[in-house]
Design a protein around this motif. Structure first.
Motif: not given
Length: 202
Positions: A156-167
């Motif tokens: 399985l391909k590794k999923k990219k980690k989503l950076m937390p969005k700044q408000p």
């Protein structure tokens, strides 16, 4: 300690029958004992020779020998592990171990010698525990792994980690301006600076 059985051989009974009537009482006592089968049923031997043949070289059946015969006693001391009993003044006496028996015990303790009966018992214990040669050969051979497909989870391909969005900042949240304090001159009077919007050329 195991059960003790009093036994004799057919050759010893035949020898007592051939002797005089003075040994008739000894014959009656001996007939009460268990009779061990010897190889001389058809051609009886003297009792001393029969007993020596029953003992063999190592006394595998752990016989004790009770005798008053000096010639038989000297012959028995050459066989290791044969306890001797004899009578002195109506008292049963157990003879001390012979030199051959003591040397045999030392050799066994040092691991130099193992009796055939001990070898059989060791072999049977090894088979029970699964330590025989056949099992050792099986353990020595490594099993070949079968060629199989790769693990699907590793593909399985590794999923990219989503950076937390700044408000996002709203209009109300503006940066505060820093105020710069005006310095006063040394005299204490305030200095005024006139700036004309329409500068004149000199």
């Amino acid at each position: 300690m195991g059960e003790v059985q009093l036994c004799t051989t057919n050759c010893a009974l035949k020898e007592l029958e051939s002797l005089a009537k003075d040994l008739y009482g000894a014959k009656l006592i001996l007939q009460r004992f268990q009779i061990r089968k010897c190889k001389h049923m058809k051609d009886p031997l003297p009792a001393s020779e029969c007993l020596l043949s029953m003992l063999g070289e190592t006394n595998p059946h752990n016989y004790f020998i009770a005798t008053q015969d000096q010639e038989l006693t000297t012959a028995l001391k050459k066989i290791p592990g044969v306890p001797l009993l004899y009578i002195i003044l109506n008292t049963m006496v157990l003879d001390k171990p012979s030199e051959r028996s003591l040397k045999h015990v030392e050799a066994v303790q040092l691991g130099e010698l193992v009796s055939p009966s001990q070898q059989l018992s060791i072999q049977s214990l090894k088979e029970k525990e699964g330590l025989s040669k056949d099992n050792n050969d099986k353990r020595g051979k490594k099993r070949k792994r079968k060629s199989s497909n790769p693990n699907p989870l590793s593909c399985l391909k590794k999923k990219k980690k989503l950076m937390p969005k700044q408000p996002k900042k709203t209009d109300g949240e503006k940066k505060k301006r820093k105020r710069n304090k005006k310095r006063r001159p040394a005299g204490g009077e305030e200095a005024t600076v006139a700036v004309s919007s329409n500068p004149t050329t000199a």
